[in-house]
Write an enzyme that holds these catalytic residues in place. Structure first.
Site, short mmCIF file in Angstrom:
data_model
loop_
_atom_site.label_atom_id
_atom_site.label_comp_id
_atom_site.label_asym_id
_atom_site.label_seq_id
_atom_site.Cartn_x
_atom_site.Cartn_y
_atom_site.Cartn_z
N THR A 1 0.81 -1.23 0.00
CA THR A 1 0.00 0.00 0.00
C THR A 1 0.84 1.28 0.00
O THR A 1 0.31 2.36 -0.19
CB THR A 1 -0.92 0.02 1.25
N GLY A 2 2.16 1.17 0.23
CA GLY A 2 3.02 2.34 0.36
C GLY A 2 3.43 2.95 -0.98
O GLY A 2 3.02 2.49 -2.05
N CYS B 1 18.15 4.95 -2.97
CA CYS B 1 17.87 5.61 -4.25
C CYS B 1 18.95 6.62 -4.67
O CYS B 1 19.27 6.74 -5.85
CB CYS B 1 16.50 6.29 -4.20
N SER C 1 9.38 12.59 -2.80
CA SER C 1 8.83 11.22 -2.77
C SER C 1 9.79 10.25 -2.11
O SER C 1 9.37 9.19 -1.65
CB SER C 1 8.48 10.75 -4.18
N GLU D 1 21.29 9.34 5.34
CA GLU D 1 21.47 9.18 3.89
C GLU D 1 22.94 9.24 3.46
O GLU D 1 23.39 8.48 2.60
CB GLU D 1 20.67 10.30 3.19
N LYS E 1 24.78 6.07 4.14
CA LYS E 1 24.34 5.01 3.22
C LYS E 1 25.04 5.15 1.87
O LYS E 1 25.54 4.18 1.31
CB LYS E 1 22.82 5.08 3.01
N HIS F 1 16.02 12.27 -8.28
CA HIS F 1 17.14 12.80 -7.49
C HIS F 1 18.24 13.29 -8.45
O HIS F 1 18.72 12.52 -9.30
CB HIS F 1 17.73 11.72 -6.58
N1 LIG Z 1 10.37 6.19 -1.45
C1 LIG Z 1 11.57 5.99 -1.97
O1 LIG Z 1 12.03 6.67 -2.91
C2 LIG Z 1 12.40 4.92 -1.45
C3 LIG Z 1 12.00 4.12 -0.37
N2 LIG Z 1 12.78 3.13 0.07
C4 LIG Z 1 12.43 2.24 1.18
O2 LIG Z 1 11.29 1.44 0.86
C5 LIG Z 1 10.55 1.19 2.03
C6 LIG Z 1 9.12 1.67 1.83
O3 LIG Z 1 9.10 3.07 1.59
P1 LIG Z 1 7.75 3.82 1.23
O4 LIG Z 1 6.96 3.02 0.25
O5 LIG Z 1 8.13 5.20 0.88
O6 LIG Z 1 6.97 3.76 2.68
P2 LIG Z 1 5.45 3.97 2.99
O7 LIG Z 1 5.37 4.44 4.37
O8 LIG Z 1 4.78 4.75 1.91
O9 LIG Z 1 4.84 2.45 2.95
C7 LIG Z 1 5.14 1.48 3.94
C8 LIG Z 1 4.43 0.16 3.66
O10 LIG Z 1 4.76 -0.77 4.70
C9 LIG Z 1 3.55 -1.19 5.37
N3 LIG Z 1 3.80 -1.32 6.82
C10 LIG Z 1 4.04 -0.33 7.71
N4 LIG Z 1 4.21 -0.85 8.94
C11 LIG Z 1 4.05 -2.18 8.82
C12 LIG Z 1 4.08 -3.26 9.76
N5 LIG Z 1 4.32 -3.07 11.07
N6 LIG Z 1 3.88 -4.52 9.28
C13 LIG Z 1 3.63 -4.72 8.00
N7 LIG Z 1 3.59 -3.74 7.05
C14 LIG Z 1 3.79 -2.49 7.47
C15 LIG Z 1 2.53 -0.12 5.09
O11 LIG Z 1 1.24 -0.67 5.21
P3 LIG Z 1 -0.06 0.21 5.74
O12 LIG Z 1 -0.53 1.00 4.55
O13 LIG Z 1 -1.01 -0.82 6.15
O14 LIG Z 1 0.45 1.06 6.85
C16 LIG Z 1 2.91 0.25 3.64
O15 LIG Z 1 2.39 -0.73 2.77
C17 LIG Z 1 11.27 1.91 3.17
O16 LIG Z 1 12.12 1.00 3.82
C18 LIG Z 1 12.05 2.99 2.45
O17 LIG Z 1 13.15 3.39 3.20
C19 LIG Z 1 13.95 2.91 -0.59
C20 LIG Z 1 14.38 3.66 -1.63
C21 LIG Z 1 13.64 4.73 -2.12
N1 LIG Z 2 16.16 8.27 2.11
C1 LIG Z 2 15.81 8.29 0.68
C2 LIG Z 2 14.82 7.23 0.36
C3 LIG Z 2 14.96 6.00 1.17
O1 LIG Z 2 13.97 5.55 1.69
O2 LIG Z 2 16.15 5.46 1.26
P1 LIG Z 2 16.47 4.04 1.96
O3 LIG Z 2 15.96 2.99 1.05
O4 LIG Z 2 17.93 3.97 2.08
O5 LIG Z 2 15.77 4.01 3.28
C4 LIG Z 2 15.25 9.66 0.35
O6 LIG Z 2 14.78 10.29 1.25
O7 LIG Z 2 15.25 10.10 -0.78
#
Ligand SMILES: NC(=O)C1=CN([C@@H]2O[C@H](COP(=O)(O)OP(=O)(O)OC[C@H]3O[C@@H](n4cnc5c(N)ncnc54)[C@H](OP(=O)(O)O)[C@@H]3O)[C@@H](O)[C@H]2O)C=CC1
Ligand SMILES: N[C@@H](CC(=O)OP(=O)(O)O)C(=O)O
EC number: 1.2.1.11
Length: 345
Positions: free
Chosen positions: A11-12, A150, A180, A203, A206, A243
């Protein structure tokens, strides 16, 4: 026959991009979606605030979201794309691997663990065989593969091109990162509009560590990290996606601006569905790349570069990639394609 796959954290922000990229995909059939307990047992359309710029796929909209636990995912799902918060990933990803699932993860936990491959397939596909070491040490039937952060993904293909051609000695990078990257709830509009924030927690470390692991060499037993010094400074700016990074790279051999641009132009892509050709698009125009104009090159999977200038020890340039496609969801899918291609699925 297509491999049955699922998305953890569906859902994220990244989970939604994963769904977009998997609809459809020639190798993968999306059959399972998980999220937090609050979203479980409800239709996806009800619990996901869909914010991607293409419609929610009709079959996905009606799928029931499950808890994020191995006993909630069908046994015949072979590959799971994980986009969970890292604290959650740290806890549940090993449980899925132990239960026999292969996990291609985007979350930052375990990226630098000695027995976890951290891969950008066009740069270090050979590191995937670290999975043999992982299975020996952890006794898993499944496997855990990571894609990098990223901001790291954006610069590393360009550094790999320079390293291959001239040898890489040191790197300084300053980032201009889109909102984002912080996820939907990460930065409020009051914080970021008319502003820039010169701090993104964790960051810089990393970028400095992951880049050296990615550019390192694998001898069949361990990854020897590249010995280049990498120093990063990270900034959030009010762009939505993409980015942009200013890089100063010092090289072992003398490099010209044209030579650096040619090395990037010639750096090969891979024969995998999500690997764009060319991998690195080089601009002649001094004011490119720009986030709004260039983030969707190669379907959001290309890295773009430009503004090359010779410096005393090497070269300065700018590079850019789409942070939630090449930098996150697309990176996980590409790692899945590598796993399939190399017989891990
Ligand atoms: N956004 C970006 O550009 C990048 C993100 N990332 C990484 O990817 C991951 C996700 O990021 P992002 O999509 O932005 O995060 P979001 O907060 O948008 O989404 C998080 C997701 O995890 C679920 N979730 C949260 N808590 C729990 C839990 N306790 N148990 C099970 N599921 C859970 C949420 O479900 P619910 O909707 O039910 O809460 C949702 O589906 C992070 O680790 C982030 O650091 C990495 C690189 C780039
Ligand atoms: N921290 C990165 C995105 C991210 O979530 O990175 P990581 O996958 O290392 O948690 C940003 O804010 O643009």
């Amino acid at each position: 026959m297509a491999v049955r796959v699922g998305v953890l954290g569906a859902t994220g922000a990244v989970g939604q991009r994963l769904i977009q990229l998997l609809d459809p995909h020639p190798d993968f059939d999306l059959v399972a979606l998980t999220a937090s307990d609050e979203s479980a047992d409800r239709p996806y359309r009800e619990v996901a605030k869909w914010r991607v710029d293409t419609p929610i796929p009709a079959d996905v909209a009606e799928m029931t979201v499950t808890r994020t636990a191995p006993d909630a995912v069908p046994d015949d799902v072979e590959l799971l794309f994980s986009s969970l918060p890292s604290g959650v990933g740290e806890r549940v990803e090993p449980a899925f691997c132990e239960a026999g699932y292969v996990v291609s993860s985007n979350s930052s936990n375990d990226r630098n663990a000695d027995d976890v491959p951290l891969t950008i397939p066009e740069v270090n596909a050979d590191h995937i065989d670290l999975l043999e070491v992982q299975r020996d040490t952890r006794g898993w039937d499944g496997a855990l593969v990571k894609n990098p952060n990223c901001s790291t993904i954006t610069m590393v293909p360009t550094l790999a091109a320079l390293d291959r051609a001239f040898g890489l000695e040191s790197v300084h990078v300053a980032t201009l990162q889109a909102v984002s990257g912080a996820g939907y709830d990460g930065v409020t509009s009051m914080e970021i509009i008319d502003n820039a924030i010169p701090h993104i927690g964790g960051e810089e470390r990393k970028m400095e560590s992951e880049a050296r692991k990615l550019l390192g060499s694998f001898d069949g037993a361990e990854v020897r990290w590249h010995d280049a010094d990498v120093a990063a400074s990270c900034n959030r700016i009010p762009t939505l996606d993409g980015h942009l990074e200013n890089v100063w790279a010092d090289t072992n051999e003398t490099v010209t601006a044209e030579g650096a641009a040619d090395a990037m132009r010639e750096y090969p892509s891979l024969d995998l569905h999500s690997s764009p050709d060319p991998l690195i698009h080089v601009f002649e125009e001094p004011d490119r790349p720009q986030p709004r104009l260039d983030r969707m090159r190669g379907g959001g999977m290309a890295v773009t570069a430009g503004g090359f200038r010779e410096t005393e020890g090497g070269v300065q340039y700018n590079c850019l990639a789409h942070n939630t496609i090449r930098g996150a969801a697309g990176a996980s899918v590409l790692n899945g394609e590598l796993l399939l291609n190399d017989g891990w699925l």
